[in-house]
Design a protein around this motif. Structure first.
Motif, PDB file in Angstrom:
ATOM      1  N   GLU A   1      74.085  26.678  16.920  1.00 25.35           N
ATOM      2  CA  GLU A   1      74.178  26.170  15.547  1.00 25.35           C
ATOM      3  C   GLU A   1      75.079  27.062  14.701  1.00 25.35           C
ATOM      4  OE1 GLU A   1      73.085  23.455  14.195  1.00 25.35           O
ATOM      5  OE2 GLU A   1      71.888  22.670  15.842  1.00 25.35           O
TER       6      GLU A   1
ATOM      7  N   TYR B   1      78.537  26.155  15.527  1.00 22.44           N
ATOM      8  CA  TYR B   1      78.846  24.898  14.843  1.00 22.44           C
ATOM      9  C   TYR B   1      79.204  25.154  13.384  1.00 22.44           C
ATOM     10  CZ  TYR B   1      76.999  21.870  18.553  1.00 22.44           C
ATOM     11  OH  TYR B   1      76.780  21.194  19.702  1.00 22.44           O
TER      12      TYR B   1
ATOM     13  N   PHE C   1      80.964  19.093  15.207  1.00 24.02           N
ATOM     14  CA  PHE C   1      80.847  18.853  16.640  1.00 24.02           C
ATOM     15  C   PHE C   1      82.207  18.664  17.310  1.00 24.02           C
ATOM     16  CE2 PHE C   1      79.344  16.897  20.493  1.00 24.02           C
ATOM     17  CZ  PHE C   1      78.181  17.573  20.720  1.00 24.02           C
TER      18      PHE C   1
ATOM     19  N   CYS D   1      76.591  12.386  21.795  1.00 25.52           N
ATOM     20  CA  CYS D   1      75.456  12.246  20.906  1.00 25.52           C
ATOM     21  C   CYS D   1      74.199  12.837  21.518  1.00 25.52           C
ATOM     22  CB  CYS D   1      75.210  10.777  20.599  1.00 25.52           C
ATOM     23  SG  CYS D   1      76.522  10.047  19.654  1.00 25.52           S
TER      24      CYS D   1
ATOM     25  N   GLU E   1      73.801  16.266  20.276  1.00 27.34           N
ATOM     26  CA  GLU E   1      73.291  16.301  18.915  1.00 27.34           C
ATOM     27  C   GLU E   1      71.814  15.928  18.886  1.00 27.34           C
ATOM     28  OE1 GLU E   1      74.911  18.176  17.261  1.00 27.34           O
ATOM     29  OE2 GLU E   1      75.757  17.103  15.583  1.00 27.34           O
TER      30      GLU E   1
ATOM     31  N   THR F   1      68.896  18.086  17.361  1.00 29.33           N
ATOM     32  CA  THR F   1      67.862  17.579  16.457  1.00 29.33           C
ATOM     33  C   THR F   1      66.485  18.008  16.929  1.00 29.33           C
ATOM     34  OG1 THR F   1      69.285  15.648  16.310  1.00 29.33           O
ATOM     35  CG2 THR F   1      67.167  15.506  15.224  1.00 29.33           C
TER      36      THR F   1
ATOM     37  N   ARG G   1      75.324  13.546  12.393  1.00 25.88           N
ATOM     38  CA  ARG G   1      74.682  14.846  12.224  1.00 25.88           C
ATOM     39  C   ARG G   1      73.182  14.690  12.455  1.00 25.88           C
ATOM     40  NH1 ARG G   1      77.573  18.725   9.283  1.00 25.88           N
ATOM     41  NH2 ARG G   1      75.585  19.754   8.991  1.00 25.88           N
ATOM     42  N   PRO G   2      72.502  15.769  12.812  1.00 23.91           N
ATOM     43  CA  PRO G   2      71.050  15.674  13.024  1.00 23.91           C
ATOM     44  C   PRO G   2      70.314  15.110  11.814  1.00 23.91           C
ATOM     45  CG  PRO G   2      71.848  17.720  13.902  1.00 23.91           C
ATOM     46  CD  PRO G   2      73.006  17.070  13.244  1.00 23.91           C
TER      47      PRO G   2
END
Lengths: 409, 193, 164
Positions: free
Chosen positions: A150, A153, A164, B34, B37, B41, B131-132
């Motif tokens: 994270e 990111y 991303f 995805c 991601e 999440t 995005r999450p």
């Protein structure tokens, strides 16, 4: 369409030698495969006699799409190829394009590209190591690794606006220049955050009895086999092939920076894990040297060369900038590369990532072939798996770091 | 001080919806970007457990929410449909990302242009990848939808017997155009003799 | 690199045409000499690493004389030198010798070229489609196949709510 049997050899279940074998379908949707790949395993009890991969469940026509998009547009597609380190794909793609057009990028651009490629390598290896430990039952290392991803990111988001898929490189330069606070972020990441997370993962896994038992001596790839089967990157280096394109064919700023190539002799899953962990440390070393020495100056090549997209102020305020913007965006103008073909490769986190570009002099490639490391490494997988028990399968899969989008393209 | 009664009068539907909405068990059909991601999440910073959806079950028999994350290739559609049919009612579907919702940038020969051509989708999440936060918003939206429309014996699904997706693009070709492709032999997929 | 060139010139004379572009050195050889050239490069010149095999369809390429090209990217794992071997094949039955006997890594690469271009590799142990479904008829990376396909991608029966 029913799922078709994909056994290339004839399993004769009636014959007395083979009647005890049974076939197990593994995938295409299975937790341990991370993404979409399918294996047809022939089992003798728990021992794998034969593993036949069946891939293509994520085939999206990347290479056909590349023939339809121009040299800048295709960067958004290569982003989605190895989606856990997208920047490395961008750097590799524009490295090949710039070689085709004979562009020498500016020193500042070289250094920034080096830093972001190494950051992506760290995040790729973190996910690989974390997911491998998740498959072997250790969820904590995965959480630690993801927490650190994270932060990477965040760095990418500050730089490009997308966390991303940054789509950050352009022909002859970058989308925008980086700011000073970005440099400070990278510095903090390398000095404070990364060593802590790396030490945490090391402490969790390096002497973990379960982890060691499940990876030591599993999926051994010898040096001869690694060369014969075209393995590259950490997989080959864990088998003793000291081949790293960053040293062998120095591109970007790697020639100026000091780092070591990490190798191991054992060639098993543990060796691949350790090579990845050590490579992260080398990447951090590269970044910490590069981030202190980013040269000043422009990030794009000279605007007179008519190769890079002019920035907004030039487009709106000068006639030359406007004309150049038009030239590069009108479908029948764009670049005029030589009518020829070439292969250029970079060292991506998974191995040699190369592009074979055939140009017919138009603004978009006539053919752009990718040399995908995951595809080559997954071809080795049946060889590694034979004779092991089915419980070793996630360990080997996790250590090879197969990314389905790169595998199938 | 008022004495609270030790019983509660409510509609059975409402209680069932409350339970269902706040313990959605996703089946992560994660194919591409995805999926990463989705993992983000579920991991520590965004923590989907706050919304009761952290119990990712990879076996479709135990799930009630299908999360299609990533593009779905032609070869994958039969797998996707089989997993959808294996999930028990009541079940919902979130189409995560531009590729699952519309094909996204991959308008090529191998990628289906939106899974809603083959599955009933409840919530679409835009973004490439989303995005999450967006995915969490989609889960909240789905919870509201379940709370508003759900019934204890899933009556709300019984009326929905027709195809709800965009105009079907299945076409029957002339005999000289036909080719061997997977699928139904009555449509464009007739085998050349 | 001059050694390699000398070696090829000695053995094959004019059959290996040398082309150079940027740092890429390419030898264009005829299909029947392909396996000889590859084994010479592997066993005597030290190019023991097969980096990639790629196919190209030259249908609309300016001044192209042949329909397909197949390029073998070789590397020397000790000195990191590279050399590229290119062969040209034509319809109706584009066929090449398989390099599987030299490199096991050629297995999937050749299957992919077969899948995408329909070029058959003689002597390959298991030449099947690898990325496209088994029953697919066309070769998608050929230039006469449209980007968006011919409608194959939508030929599945939709599921409706009542199905579940």
């Amino acid at each position: 369409m029913p799922l078709a049997p994909a056994l290339p050899f004839a399993v004769d279940e009636e014959s007395p030698e083979q009647e005890f074998l049974y076939t197990l379908n593994f995938g295409p949707q299975h937790p341990a495969t991370h993404t979409t790949l399918r294996l047809i395993l022939t089992l003798d009890g728990e021992t794998i006699v034969k593993a036949v991969p069946d891939i293509g469940y994520l085939h999206s026509g990347f290479e056909k799409l590349g023939e339809d998009l121009d040299y800048n547009q295709y960067v958004t597609i290569v982003d989605r190829m190895n989606y856990i380190s997208p920047i490395c794909n961008e750097v590799a793609w524009h490295h090949a394009v710039e070689k085709l057009m004979d562009i020498e990028i500016t020193p500042r651009c070289k250094y920034i590209r080096t830093i972001i490629a190494e950051l992506a390598r760290i995040s790729d290896h973190l996910l690989c190591v974390g997911a491998a430990s998740l498959d072997l039952g250790g969820i904590t290392a995965f959480m630690y690794a993801f927490n650190m991803r994270e932060k990477v990111y965040d760095i990418f988001e500050t730089m490009s606006g997308q966390r991303f898929h940054p789509s950050y490189t352009r022909v002859g330069g970058l989308m925008v220049d980086v700011k000073d606070d970005w440099v400070a972020m990278v510095r903090t990441f390398i000095k404070v955050d990364f060593p802590k997370a790396h030490a945490d993962v090391c402490r969790l896994l390096n002497r973990n009895k379960i982890f060691l038992d499940r990876t030591k001596g599993i999926g051994v790839l010898s040096k001869e086999e690694a060369i014969n089967r075209s393995a590259a990157g950490p997989v080959a280096r864990a088998s003793g092939v000291a081949r790293d394109l960053r040293k062998d064919e120095p591109y970007l700023a790697y020639g100026d920076l000091e780092f070591d190539v990490v190798c191991s002799r054992n060639g098993d899953c543990l060796a691949r894990y350790l090579v990845r962990m050590e490579e992260m440390r080398e990447s951090a070393r590269i970044i910490s040297q590069a981030v202190e020495n980013i040269p000043a100056g422009p990030v794009n090549v000279n605007i007179e060369d008519k190769l890079t997209i002019p920035d907004k102020s030039a487009t709106y305020r000068s006639i030359e900038g406007l004309i150049q913007h038009f030239e590069l965006f009108m479908w029948n103008r764009r670049w005029k590369p030589p009518v020829n073909e070439l292969y250029a490769a970079t060292e991506a986190p998974n191995g040699e990532l190369g592009f074979y570009i055939v140009s017919d002099g138009e603004g978009r490639p006539y053919r752009c072939r990718t040399r995908p490391p995951s595809f080559i490494h997954f071809a080795i997988f049946p060889h590694l798996m034979e004779g092991h028990s089915i419980g070793d399968l996630p360990a080997v899969l996790g250590s090879l770091n197969i990314i389905a989008a790169e595998l199938d393209r | 001080m008022a004495v609270m009664p030790d019983f509660l009068i409510t509609k059975l539907d409402w209680v069932a919806n409350l339970a269902r909405a706040n313990s959605l068990w996703p089946m992560p059909f994660a194919t591409a970007c995805c999926g990463i991601e989705l993992m983000a999440t579920a991991s520590s910073r965004y923590d989907i457990a706050r919304f009761g959806s952290e119990a990712m079950r990879f076996s479709p028999r135990q799930c009630d929410l299908m999360l299609v994350a990533g593009r779905v290739a032609m070869k994958m559609v039969p797998v996707l449909q089989r997993i959808w049919l294996q999930m028990p009612e009541p079940k919902w579907c979130i189409s995560m990302g531009a590729c699952a919702s519309s094909g996204g940038v991959f308008d090529t020969y191998a990628v289906v242009q939106g899974i809603d051509r083959f599955l009933p989708v409840d919530v679409y999440v835009p973004g490439c990848p989303p995005r999450p936060e967006q995915l969490i918003r989609a889960v909240i939206d789905l919870q509201e939808k379940i709370q508003a429309t759900g019934t204890v014996n899933a009556r709300e699904f019984t009326d929905r017997t027709t195809y709800e997706g965009p105009t079907s693009m299945i076409k029957t070709l002339e005999l000289d155009q036909t080719m061997v492709v997977p699928g139904d032999f009555n449509t464009a997929t007739r085998q050349r003799d | 690199m001059s050694n390699t060139q000398q070696l090829l010139a000695d053995r094959f004379g004019d059959f290996a045409i040398r082309e150079e572009f940027r740092d890429n050195v390419r030898f264009v050889v005829s299909p029947d000499r392909l396996l000889d050239v590859l084994s010479l490069l592997k066993n005597e010149a030290g190019f023991d690493f097969l980096a990639d095999i790629t196919g190209i369809d030259y249908l609309h390429y300016p001044n192209a004389t042949d329909r397909y090209g197949v390029v073998y990217c070789l590397a020397n794992s000790e000195t990191a030198e590279r050399v590229y071997v290119k062969v040209l094949v034509n319809d109706p039955e584009p066929t090449l010798e398989s390099a599987y006997s030299l490199w096991k890594g050629a297995d999937w690469m050749e299957r992919e070229v077969f899948d995408m271009f329909g070029i058959v590799f003689d002597g390959h142990p298991d030449l099947r489609r690898i990325l496209m479904p088994e029953g697919f008829a066309a070769f998608p990376l050929r230039k006469d196949y449209p980007l968006r396909g011919r409608g194959e991608r939508h030929n599945f029966e939709p599921n409706i709510r009542a199905d579940g």
